[in-house]
Design a protein around this motif. Structure first.
Motif, PDB file in Angstrom:
ATOM      1  N   ARG A   1      59.871  29.802  64.826  1.00 24.43           N
ATOM      2  CA  ARG A   1      59.154  29.200  65.954  1.00 24.43           C
ATOM      3  C   ARG A   1      59.297  27.682  65.987  1.00 24.43           C
ATOM      4  O   ARG A   1      58.568  26.996  66.679  1.00 24.43           O
ATOM      5  CB  ARG A   1      57.678  29.623  65.900  1.00 24.43           C
TER       6      ARG A   1
ATOM      7  N   ASP B   1      47.249  31.741  65.185  1.00 23.28           N
ATOM      8  CA  ASP B   1      46.334  32.545  66.002  1.00 23.28           C
ATOM      9  C   ASP B   1      47.045  33.787  66.549  1.00 23.28           C
ATOM     10  O   ASP B   1      46.484  34.888  66.577  1.00 23.28           O
ATOM     11  CB  ASP B   1      45.797  31.712  67.173  1.00 23.28           C
ATOM     12  N   GLU B   2      48.280  33.594  66.977  1.00 17.78           N
ATOM     13  CA  GLU B   2      49.066  34.715  67.501  1.00 17.78           C
ATOM     14  C   GLU B   2      49.288  35.780  66.425  1.00 17.78           C
ATOM     15  O   GLU B   2      49.091  36.984  66.668  1.00 17.78           O
ATOM     16  CB  GLU B   2      50.420  34.202  68.001  1.00 17.78           C
TER      17      GLU B   2
ATOM     18  N   ALA C   1      48.693  27.550  67.138  1.00 18.30           N
ATOM     19  CA  ALA C   1      48.948  28.609  68.120  1.00 18.30           C
ATOM     20  C   ALA C   1      49.658  29.793  67.484  1.00 18.30           C
ATOM     21  O   ALA C   1      49.332  30.956  67.753  1.00 18.30           O
ATOM     22  CB  ALA C   1      49.782  28.049  69.280  1.00 18.30           C
TER      23      ALA C   1
ATOM     24  N   GLU D   1      55.747  40.621  67.841  1.00 23.16           N
ATOM     25  CA  GLU D   1      55.333  41.059  69.175  1.00 23.16           C
ATOM     26  C   GLU D   1      56.020  42.365  69.583  1.00 23.16           C
ATOM     27  O   GLU D   1      55.485  43.136  70.391  1.00 23.16           O
ATOM     28  CB  GLU D   1      55.619  39.972  70.216  1.00 23.16           C
TER      29      GLU D   1
END
Length: 248
Positions: A99, A177-178, A174, A24
């Motif tokens: 994560r 997908d991120e 999730a 990110e």
């Protein structure tokens, strides 16, 4: 004193725990592969890499190109050669661990593709049973037909598989997908709990995740008959040192 033998699953664990990559923010260290080619072949190699990325058989469009005499991770590129560094797919395992997703790398092998869809693993080398990188071994055996997959949608590519605990399945979806949304490509398939994935059994209460190998593009380059030496799991590198395929 000689260093003890280290099986590939232990090397993966060590590297994964040292990864600091934050997709990110586009910061931190990733695991990389290094390939050496003859300098006159650089432009052709980059064209192969771009096409492989377009066909979805790479994991990222990030790369570092180093010329003769330049250093990458303490390694000096020899005269007459260029080094191409790409993201290793084991970086995914590190991101899953970051994560909070319990996961275990299983192995690397050859996946049969038909109609541009992954069908099954036709060979697999378990990380726990080898001190060599499985994909390096399979490249040396000329077991791939990646150019056929790129051009006709049918053939054999390099891939690897890991298993994640089913209790983290919602989080896994999730995260994948991120990562896909920010350019992390190459997810072949995600299995269901307790069900084999692409012919590979998983442990009870786990789901399988298969991903293309990070060395597919350079293996495709090697299929053209041009000399290339690839070292997977070469080490760690800061993502900011790497550019993008579109830069070349």
């Amino acid at each position: 004193m000689h260093a003890p033998l280290k099986f590939t699953n232990h090397r993966i664990e060590e590297y994964a725990l040292k990864v600091t990559y934050r997709p990110e923010d586009d910061t931190g260290k990733i695991i990389y592969n290094l390939s050496l080619i003859e300098s006159p072949d650089l432009e052709f190699a980059l064209s192969i890499m771009k096409e492989a990325h377009k066909r979805g058989i790479t994991i990222s469009d990030r790369l570092l190109v180093a010329g003769p005499g330049e250093q990458v991770g303490g390694y000096t590129v020899p005269d007459g050669r260029h080094a191409i560094c790409t993201m290793c797919s084991i970086t995914l395992d590190a991101l899953l661990l970051q994560r909070g997703i319990p996961e275990s790398p299983i192995g690397g092998g050859i996946v049969e593709v038909d109609g541009r869809v992954a069908q099954r693993f036709t060979s697999l080398i378990l990380y726990r049973d080898t001190t060599l990188d499985p994909l390096e071994v399979l490249i040396s055996q000329e077991a791939t037909s990646i150019l056929d997959v790129m051009n006709h949608g049918k053939g054999n590519i390099l891939a690897n598989i890991r298993e994640c605990h089913m209790e983290a399945e919602h989080l896994l979806g999730a995260v994948l997908d991120e990562l896909t949304g920010i350019g992390f490509s190459g997810i072949l398939d995600v299995g269901a709990p307790n069900v084999p994935l692409l012919g590979v059994p998983v442990s009870p209460q786990y789901v399988g995740v298969a991903m293309v190998g990070g060395t597919n593009a350079m293996a495709a380059f090697g299929e053209t008959g041009r000399p290339v030496v690839t070292r997977a799991l070469k080490g760690l590198i800061d993502i900011r040192e790497m550019g993008y395929l579109d830069d070349y």
